[in-house]
Design a protein around this motif. Sequence first.
Motif: not given
Length: 349
Positions: A62-70, A74-78
């Motif tokens: 959820v937190l990574l999704a908040a940054a995904a569209s902005r 950069i790759r986004l991982t847990s």
Amino acid sequence: MEIGISTFVETTPDIKTGNVISHDQRLREVVEEIILADEVGLDVFGVGEHHRKDFACSSPAVLLAAAASRTKRIRLTSAVTVLSTDDPVRVFQHFATLDGISEGRAEIMVGRGSFIESYPLFGYDLNDYEELFEEKLELLLKIRESEKVTWKGKHRPGIENMGVYPRPVQKPLPVWVGSGGNPQSVIRAGKYGLPLVLAIIGGRPVQFAPLVELFKRAAAQAGHNPDSLPVASHSHGFIAEDSETAAEKFFRPTQYVMNVIGRERGWGPYDRAQYDAARSFEGALYVGDPEMVAEKIIHLRKNVGITRFMLHVPVGSMPHEDVMKSIELLGKEVAPRVREEVARWEEER
């Protein structure tokens, strides 16, 4: 050589004032940190999952999704998803959703977790610690491989020819295995042909070289190409314009967290002598000015074989502006030095 950041979204007391930042404020700060990391050219940002008061994020996707569209690149991982106490179907769905939002930049780093709060919270028995992870990793990989799934296990109801949606942009969706250095977890990652992340947070990092070799041997024995499997490190650190400033700013928050966890686990007090030893060139703390930190990362690549380095910052609560400055220096000054030297070294080999 990939360079990035990891965070546990800490909300420990401010060392100077004793004030504790709210969970919502810290979550919003991390979104800003991810955006900055993307802007300064870092490769990856990882967010850890925890279920306790002093860490604000229980849902990395959820937190990574908040940054995904902005963000753009950069790759986004847990870092990590505690797979043992989660449902692999939901884990896959959450990160496939993140992958869609980010246009193919999501990754999952799975592990058993170094904290145990999620086990009683979700009704799992710690006696099943090993078995839970093995079974759930098997199911997660099966979902990753096929849209329709048939599976039966011991700790979760079976699935009979059912579809799991949405499907990710990336095929396959990247799954990494996080390890604190346990040989069995390293062998498991190699056996499955999955990239490995080592938490190198103590001792001498060069001592992890045999584990990397063990991982590669296990991969080769299972029929995988070990040269195609990345190996990452997750290491504590902090960067400032000069090493003395970096050392002074990072010590007290780090000491606080290490002593809280130490009391829970029966460790001795964490003092300045231990900290300064860990800041040495052969130590596990990447604290200093950009040149010093870059040299230590290069040393790690050449002597351990790490192909992705994730600076874990902060360890305890620090001023947001200090964390942002550290991220900026990592992206603008450290990463270019590391990439240039590693490229030159690889060419000479």
